[in-house]
Motif scaffolding. Structure first.
Motif: not given
Length: 306
Positions: A22-25, A95-101, A105-110
């Motif tokens: 559901t997430i397309a960078l 760090s990228l996953q955390s900052h993207l989240q 404002a989403t739950t997680t960005v694996p």
């Protein structure tokens, strides 16, 4: 590797792909509203990886579905070494996953990450740090920072300064990068930071330009679309010369409607939520297009602008 009098400069490409369907960078980065969010996350994560905001430069961000590809430039060997260690240990990815989240404002960005320098796939040789450094050093940057990157950098700096001096201000759009931050110092006014504006003695909400506004403008502005564009370009880099003349040539066969439509589209796409009705009304007023301004604001909706 490099003589003591020669600056250590190298380049690499960081490939990012979300493993969440559901997430397309690339799509997020192509969105004028979400682009600053993604850029902020990239910038902060890269700063984390080297221990310095200036440890690594982004030259360009490429959207190549499903990948977001970041071209990096390193100006010091030690900074590059820190980056490689952070990448190898998974700290950069986390760090990228955390900052993207946080930014999105989403739950997680694996994420799935890859690192390349020229034809070399550095993930296969991460344990050999010196070899990775050599590969990156061999690849000299082929460009200066993209204009879009420069704009986003300035925008982010402005936002950080704004936040540091206004820590008690909560709830404003510019308190996060959910929406594009303040414009570059405009030559007309700072309308995007205002909630309302005055036109002909009346107060109006400073909303973003709607599709209906867009259509009405293109239909009614006629030959004066260029003049309006030149008024908007004072605070919109995307419309600066030769952008307007290029649009006129590119859409010459389609006529005035399409030329005007494409000009305002360029403004909307580049400015995002900063593409407010107040800025458009100011540009119309500057060029004597009062009837069209009134129509867009619903004052005299039946009148057309000559």
């Amino acid at each position: 590797m490099a003589g003591s009098s020669t600056p250590w400069i190298g380049s690499a490409y960081l490939f990012l792909q979300s493993t969440c369907k559901t997430i397309a960078l690339p799509s997020l980065y192509e969105s004028s509203q979400k682009k600053p969010c993604v850029f902020k996350a990239l910038k902060l994560a890269l700063a984390d990886s080297t221990g310095s905001v200036n440890g690594v430069d982004m030259l360009k961000v490429h959207c190549s579905h499903p990948h977001l590809i970041v071209q990096l430039k390193f100006c010091k060997r030690e900074n590059c070494r820190r980056f490689l260690r952070s990448y190898r240990e998974g700290a950069l990815q986390n760090s990228l996953q955390s900052h993207l989240q946080l930014s999105l404002a989403t739950t997680t960005v694996p994420l799935k990450v890859e690192l390349k320098a020229g034809s070399e796939h550095l993930d296969k040789m991460l344990k050999d740090e010196d070899r990775c450094l050599e590969c990156i050093y061999r690849e000299k940057p082929d460009r200066l920072p993209d204009e879009e990157i420069t704009e986003l950098e300035e925008c982010l700096k402005s936002l950080m300064l704004h936040q540091s001096t206004n820590n008690n201000v909560a709830g404003k759009d510019c308190s996060s990068l959910k929406s594009p931050c303040q414009p570059y110092p405009p030559q007309s006014s700072s309308l995007p930071t205002q909630l309302t504006f005055i036109f002909q003695g009346q107060q109006f909400d400073n909303r973003t330009i709607t599709p209906d506004d867009h259509q009405k403008f293109a239909k009614s502005v006629s030959k004066k679309w260029k003049q309006v564009g030149r008024s908007l370009q004072k605070s919109c880099r995307a419309l600066r010369d030769p952008a307007i003349d290029n649009l006129a040539l590119e859409y010459d066969r389609e006529g005035l409607y399409e030329q005007a439509y494409q000009m305002l589209l360029r403004f909307i796409q580049s400015e995002g939520k900063r593409a407010t009705i107040a800025r458009l009304i100011a540009a119309l007023e500057e060029n004597g297009l009062i009837s069209l301004a009134e129509e867009l604001l619903g004052i005299h909706s039946s009148e057309d602008c000559s």
